[in-house]
Scaffold this active site. Structure first.
Site, mmCIF file in Angstrom:
data_model
loop_
_atom_site.group_PDB
_atom_site.id
_atom_site.type_symbol
_atom_site.label_atom_id
_atom_site.label_comp_id
_atom_site.label_asym_id
_atom_site.label_seq_id
_atom_site.Cartn_x
_atom_site.Cartn_y
_atom_site.Cartn_z
ATOM 1 C CD GLU A 28 -2.767 1.331 2.400
ATOM 2 O OE1 GLU A 28 -3.493 2.348 2.527
ATOM 3 O OE2 GLU A 28 -2.800 0.380 3.205
ATOM 4 C CG ASN A 37 -5.569 4.914 1.113
ATOM 5 O OD1 ASN A 37 -6.458 4.256 1.624
ATOM 6 N ND2 ASN A 37 -4.284 4.749 1.413
ATOM 7 C CD GLU A 61 -6.174 0.305 0.388
ATOM 8 O OE1 GLU A 61 -6.254 1.164 1.316
ATOM 9 O OE2 GLU A 61 -5.381 -0.641 0.424
ATOM 10 C CG ASP A 111 -9.178 1.557 3.575
ATOM 11 O OD1 ASP A 111 -8.883 0.575 4.276
ATOM 12 O OD2 ASP A 111 -8.474 2.582 3.529
ATOM 13 C CD GLU A 152 -6.723 -1.155 6.552
ATOM 14 O OE1 GLU A 152 -5.965 -0.394 5.946
ATOM 15 O OE2 GLU A 152 -7.869 -0.825 6.902
#
Length: 686
Positions: free
Chosen positions: A459, A514, A546, A576, A633
């Site tokens: 990520e 993101n 995400e 997410d 996560e």
């Protein structure tokens, strides 16, 4: 085709056809509903549900056939041989149960459709066995073309019925499955009946041991009514249980698992509701923001178990002092926020704040130790020209001012505190200059396979190296970028840089980026993504975007169109922070997500909180039933990994496998030996 039309509308009494269609529709609808429950069940429950679905489906098929046969007008005396009639019922139940069993236990493989084919062929077999029981004064001549057509139609519609249940593409696919099952039953009967021609012979005698049509009709109708009533009752009980479970799940997602208090999402919902209603008389809304003083020392000296004990005890106390018109929530860590909608004068909010302070300041006994924390409360009052976001920001500003006055203080916001706002504006201008001068860089956090520990992706995380302030935390500048609209430019830079970097890797691992709410609502965003992929040469399947639930809720329809456009490019879409919103269930049914990322706050509590464990476990079960991969996560400890392995979570992300770092820290992974040939060399940070 004309022969089929004649068979239905001329050779059959339409009153019986209507009764048969009604039984068929009710039976098919209940069978499809029960079959969908079979796929989600396990163990003995799965077998029992399968038997119920097969029994109802087979009986409905049998009842449809014989009700329609009662309306068949052949012109001569007719009856039914009891043994074959009863055998046809057994064949119908066995065939439907077998077909649904193959489809249910076959998962998402081709056995799903194969089971439907078995079901459809079994329906056709039941029809012809039922026809073998048909006794008439004459002989039956068969047209094998229609026989073959009935076999093909039954198999095709049966396969389609199980396909729509097992591979849904929208929330209404179960209706399509019901229609397909109805067509499988109806086509088997009417194509099969179109295949016969009765040549009457009045000289032929009918055996004495046959069931007259009237007796068979009453028997069929009675059995069907009882069975459909039982099935309907079973389904309604199941639905009630499911609704209770969903409501429980929603409660868990709106409450903090450690303290039992409402969470940030719940508070935002409550604040929005009370702000939209007219208050009593001259009452106004006041928001109180506070966190815990000396809480870090409790954790450092006594450990996180002591910190959790403090939070649990304070959760009970604060919930107990919250009266009518008041609301309190834990919004993260040791941070809390409250509101009162009965604010007339400052003393009203001050008394509420003092009640909070008194409860927090009372010592907490834990394992023979007396733990003591404090707090300072900031208060902001909602005015006509104040937005809800500004109201919360003002309460935070007032809290920090209260801390400056010493612990256990109360401070009301006033306009002189707008220095903080000016500071935010300075930071916003510095951001724009920083993007032009190359102050931003990407850090990469590893995503690992839970069981093999191999790196399966990264990520991309944004970092800002300010020339004066040093490394500015994302939590400080991202909200400013979002509120100023600069997040569009910043997000484009992150997307382009992440794709450019990933395209240069010899090991083609996926890269996750993101997407902010403003980016998702920008109609040009899919075009930007397409252009960046073309310019950088990155394979679209390696890019994972995400998206948070907040971005979807902002404009539901536009978000759906944007995501579909992105999917058409070959890009993968991940949801997410799953579990922090109250509409996540409907989101999964509506939006075509390729992955679910469970929010770190739930993963963090799996070892100590049964509520957190329940949310994570429920998410994994739900995702498995929908065929969506899950990544957890915030994985930091052996307890986290152990729990996730036991629950079957395949991918994880967190400090357990290493902190985020610049490109140099992952060079050996992205440009070294492919990860499939070796284990990750990332250092673990507990």
């Amino acid at each position: 085709m004309s022969r089929l039309f004649t068979c239905i509308f001329v050779d059959h009494d339409l009153r019986y056809v209507a009764a048969a269609v009604l039984v068929c529709a009710l039976g098919a609808a209940l069978t499809v509903r029960l079959f969908s429950r079979v796929r989600r069940a396990h163990g003995l429950e799965k077998g029992l549900r399968l038997f119920m679905a097969g029994f109802i489906g087979g009986t409905a098929t049998w009842g449809t056939h014989f009700l329609a046969m009662l309306g068949y007008t052949s012109g001569g005396m007719a009856g039914y041989e009891p043994g074959l009639t009863l055998l046809s019922l057994g064949v119908a139940i066995a065939a439907v149960t077998t077909g649904l069993g193959v489809a249910a236990y076959g998962g998402r493989s081709l056995l799903l459709e194969a089971g439907g084919v078995v079901l459809g062929l079994g329906i056709v077999a039941m029809h012809y066995l039922g026809m073998a029981a048909y006794e008439i004064q004459g002989i039956i001549i068969w047209d094998w073309r229609y026989v073959a057509a009935s076999l093909v139609a039954g198999a095709a519609f049966g396969g389609l019925a199980t396909n729509r249940v097992g591979r849904p593409i929208g929330p209404f696919c179960h209706y399509g499955a019901t229609v397909a099952l109805i067509l499988a039953i109806a086509s088997a009967h009417f194509l099969g009946m179109a295949a016969i021609e009765v040549v009457l012979d009045r000289g032929l005698a009918i055996p004495d041991a046959i069931l007259p049509p009237s007796v068979l009709g009453l028997g069929v109708l009675g059995v069907m009514l009882v069975l459909l009533a039982v099935a309907a009752a079973t389904y309604l009980i199941d639905s009630t249980t499911m609704n209770d479970a969903v409501e429980r799940y929603r409660h868990l997602s709106l409450h903090d698992p450690l303290t039992g208090l409402p969470n940030r999402t719940s508070f935002a919902e409550e604040l929005g509701l009370v702000a939209s209603r007219s208050t009593d008389g001259n009452a106004r809304i006041a928001v109180l923001s506070f966190d815990l003083d000396r809480f870090k020392e409790v954790n450092d000296v006594h450990g996180h178990a002591a910190g959790d004990a403090v939070l649990r005890e304070l959760g009970e106390r604060l919930g107990g002092v919250t009266g009518e018109g008041e609301f309190i929530a834990r919004v993260g860590g040791d941070e809390f926020i409250a509101l009162t909608r009965r604010y007339y004068v400052k003393a009203d909010a001050s008394r509420y704040a003092q009640r909070i302070i008194n409860e927090i300041c009372r010592p907490i006994e834990w394992q023979g130790n007396s733990l003591s924390v404090g707090t300072s409360v900031g208060i902001a009052v909602l005015d006509d020209d104040t937005s809800l976001d500004d109201l919360l920001a003002q309460a935070d500003v007032a809290m920090y001012r209260a801390k400056g006055s010493g612990s256990n203080s109360v401070c009301f916001y006033d306009a002189s505190m707008d220095l903080a706002v000016r500071e935010r504006n300075v930071l916003a201008m510095d951001m724009r200059a920083g993007l032009r001068s190359g102050q931003f860089q990407l850090f990469y956090q590893r995503q690992n396979n839970t069981f093999t520990e191999e790196v399966v992706g990264f990520e991309a995380l944004l970092r800002w190296n300010h020339p004066v302030r040093g490394l500015v935390p994302p939590l400080d500048f991202i909200p400013i970028a979002e509120s100023s609209g600069f997040i569009i430019d910043l997000g484009e830079w992150v997307l382009r840089e992440a794709c450019r970097e990933a395209a240069s890797w010899r090991n083609p691992l996926p890269i996750a980026v993101n997407v902010a709410t403003q980016q998702l609502s920008d109609r040009n965003f899919p075009t930007l993504v397409q252009r960046v992929l073309q310019e950088t040469g990155l394979d679209p399947s390696r890019l994972e975007l995400e998206i948070t639930e907040t971005g979807i809720i902002a404009d539901h329809q536009r978000a759906l169109q944007t995501i579909r456009h992105l999917k058409s490019l070959g890009v993968r879409i991940a949801m997410d922070d799953y579990g922090t919103g109250y509409s996540s269930l409907s989101m999964l049914l509506t939006f075509p997500f390729d992955k679910i990322k469970i929010d770190r706050q739930f993963v963090d509590g799996v070892a100590t909180s049964s509520q957190s464990a329940a949310i994570v476990r429920s998410t994994l079960i739900l995702a498995e039933s929908l065929g969506i991969p899950v990544l957890a996560e915030g994985v930091e400890t052996d307890e986290h990994i152990k729990f996730l392995k036991e629950e079957g979570c395949v991918q994880v992300q967190g400090f357990f496998f290493g902190k985020p770092g610049p490109r140099e820290g992952i060079e050996s992974i992205v440009n070294g030996q492919p990860e499939s040939r070796r284990k990750s060399s990332g250092s673990r940070v507990a």
